[in-house]
Enzyme design. Sequence first.
Site, mmCIF file in Angstrom:
data_model
loop_
_atom_site.group_PDB
_atom_site.id
_atom_site.type_symbol
_atom_site.label_atom_id
_atom_site.label_comp_id
_atom_site.label_asym_id
_atom_site.label_seq_id
_atom_site.Cartn_x
_atom_site.Cartn_y
_atom_site.Cartn_z
ATOM 1 N N ASP A 454 2.507 85.135 8.962
ATOM 2 C CA ASP A 454 3.460 86.206 8.662
ATOM 3 C C ASP A 454 3.187 87.420 9.551
ATOM 4 O O ASP A 454 2.114 87.538 10.165
ATOM 5 C CB ASP A 454 3.303 86.567 7.177
ATOM 6 C CG ASP A 454 4.555 87.192 6.571
ATOM 7 O OD1 ASP A 454 5.459 87.592 7.334
ATOM 8 O OD2 ASP A 454 4.626 87.292 5.330
ATOM 9 N N ASP A 524 13.901 86.449 4.241
ATOM 10 C CA ASP A 524 13.383 86.655 2.883
ATOM 11 C C ASP A 524 14.507 86.574 1.862
ATOM 12 O O ASP A 524 14.248 86.528 0.662
ATOM 13 C CB ASP A 524 12.715 88.031 2.772
ATOM 14 C CG ASP A 524 11.242 87.945 3.143
ATOM 15 O OD1 ASP A 524 10.729 86.820 3.293
ATOM 16 O OD2 ASP A 524 10.608 89.009 3.275
HETATM 17 C C1 DGJ Z 1 7.026 88.409 3.767
HETATM 18 C C2 DGJ Z 1 7.438 86.980 3.796
HETATM 19 O O1 DGJ Z 1 8.668 86.832 4.417
HETATM 20 C C3 DGJ Z 1 7.444 86.442 2.378
HETATM 21 O O2 DGJ Z 1 7.907 85.119 2.372
HETATM 22 C C4 DGJ Z 1 6.062 86.533 1.826
HETATM 23 O O3 DGJ Z 1 5.212 85.695 2.552
HETATM 24 C C5 DGJ Z 1 5.580 87.960 1.884
HETATM 25 N N1 DGJ Z 1 5.717 88.521 3.193
HETATM 26 C C6 DGJ Z 1 4.141 88.051 1.461
HETATM 27 O O4 DGJ Z 1 3.619 89.293 1.634
#
Ligand code: DGJ
Length: 716
Positions: A454, A524
């Site tokens: 991430d 997301d």
């Molecule tokens: C952002 C990501 O896109 C989410 O899927 C998740 O992993 C969060 N970060 C976790 O902090």
Amino acid sequence: MENGELGQIYFGKRIHIKNQYANLIKRERREAMPSWKVDQYDFQPDHLKQEYASLGKGDFREPAYQVQQENGSRITELQYVDYRLQKGKKRLSGLPSSFADESGDVETLAVYLKDALSGLTVTLRYSVFPHQNVIVRSAEFVNKGKEHLVLRRALSCQIDLPDSHYDFIHFAGTWSRERHEVKRSLQPGIQRISSLRTESSHQHNPFIMLARPQTTEDCGDVYGFNFVYSGNFLDQIEVDQYGTSRVLIGINPEEFSWNLASGATFQTPEAILSFSSQGKNKLSQQLGHFYLNHLVNPRFSNADRPILVNNWEATYFNFNEDKLLSIASKAAELGIELFVLDDGWFGHRDDDTTSLGDWFVDRTKLPDGLAHLADKIHGLGLKFGLWFEPEMISLESDLYQEHPDWMIAAPHRTLTPGRNQYVLDFTRDEVVDTIFKMMAKCIEEARLDYIKWDMNRCITEMYSSNLSPSEQLEMPHRYILGVYKLYQRLIDHYPNVLFESCASGGGRFDLGMMYYAPQAWTSDDTDAAERILIQYGTSYGYPLSMMGAHVSAVPNHQTGRVTPFETRGHVAFFGDFGYELDITKLSKEDQKQIRAQVNLYKKYRRLFQYGNFYRLESPYEGEKNVASWEVVNDDQTLAIAARYQLLNRPNPSYLRLYVRGLNPDQLYRVNGSQETFYGDELMNAGYFVDQVLDINKPITGSADFSSRLFIIKAVK
Ligand code: DGJ
């Protein structure tokens, strides 16, 4: 050109090869333009189609490169020296790049240019991938002179198109609303999309198209351009005084410069160019085939991607081993294949304010450690994946206590946190090395099958105490090179670990990342209705196997919307499928649906991940109330189409679904129908979609956020 500089003749649909193309380079003398005089020839550079232009010699359009000499002069005169043609395509060193071995019909042309005064040489490379109608371009600068040069701009590709009758199509958005299609006709002046966030960004994707205005999904001329890079980029089209269009693709010259000491080399990332005279579907398909055959890690480019469950939206930071194992055992029971433990397992991270950089297990949540949890998960027959955010650091972390100087910050300036976190200086080898060692320990301890990498903030205070003042503008590029270095090292050591890239969802959905991590978390936003827009937009430039797509809970955590479980599945099928909700809290009915979805996905996984994708009805056009798309296998014996209704209408018009890509002479059944249909009937006359499923009820066949799947099978 006759003066030794390199001109451009043509880029587009294949035409016959001739010895000369006087017709294509014809120009007239016009008043009030500077000109070069060489022997009897008279050039007005502002009229020329140039291959790789500089500024300062009479071409006033924005240039592809600019080099500064010690005396401050920024004039260069690159003259043609030689060329070399080779079979295959070698990878670039230290950069993600395309590849092809020498046995096929891919060829690479290198054209050597030299500026006699400064000793600068530039090699322009072109690799032609004839099966996918793709050309890959890059430029390499070498300072063969004695003085110190500074590269102020070094783009990867320039194309001078002779007119500007094109729609400029690009993909814009923000967090949770990535890659929405935007279309506008080219206008005089400069139109550009770009990033200065040190990530390719949620706001603009490097993939763009230039399409003739009448171009549709199925016919018409369209160019596609993409960039194999994850940092600051520029995609620019300049329409000049004569209506010609100069396309420039490369590293954003803003926030960039590079010292080219005597003997030094600078290699640009690669630009991808493609053209289709058969519309946008064809363009997307050929690009998809190109990426999977010549860019993505071959270990995974054709491999079945596992169905996963991710605990993020199920638990956020609030979990313990029992909770995780209860999700994992339910997942195993329902046929899911991979359990991904997301953020919150390390340091003492109970919210987003701490612990980034401390990549060791939090014993309060997982008292028996990672290996113990991993053994249990593997014991359930599941693969095990773990979340990292390798580039980040929290002020409250052991890593910051030990190495405060590893954090990116500008001297005597306040800090600008993003999501309460800061960024590690990846231009430092010792940073890359330390993070590698921490991650390697986890990978080995937990025998990881999968890593979700991430990256949750863009970079501010771009300054490195590791670099001299004159090197500071090298930092954005050096940072990305550091990220690539870590990726490469991990892949070299752990070739069987599948990486998923993520940057708050789709903030780094780019080909630089895809080279290392063959799939990415698309957004997301897991709301099915929003996801249709996001996945539809993304599909123009990227194939389904690159798009992570999960079923999540309702009311949806990003929009508050309630959509049917079935529709959430029907949207997520078209990508790398998974779940992102607490599956231990579902009703028996929903669990039954999961089992059915998992079984269906497994049965048609190859099609959903690697089938030829067709966009049928755009949610961006018409009444913007419907979308449909389809995947078809290579031998045209199997297709699955999906139709999604956004808001319902009372007493709506009759509906027909016009599919694509079938064999016109083949008989098919739709969803096991008694009636059979020739491919030409389904494609040209359409398939009747009934909406009045029950005359005593409101129209349910197209209820709000409903969806239908059409499984089309050739009759044996
Ligand atoms: C952002 C990501 O896109 C989410 O899927 C998740 O992993 C969060 N970060 C976790 O902090």
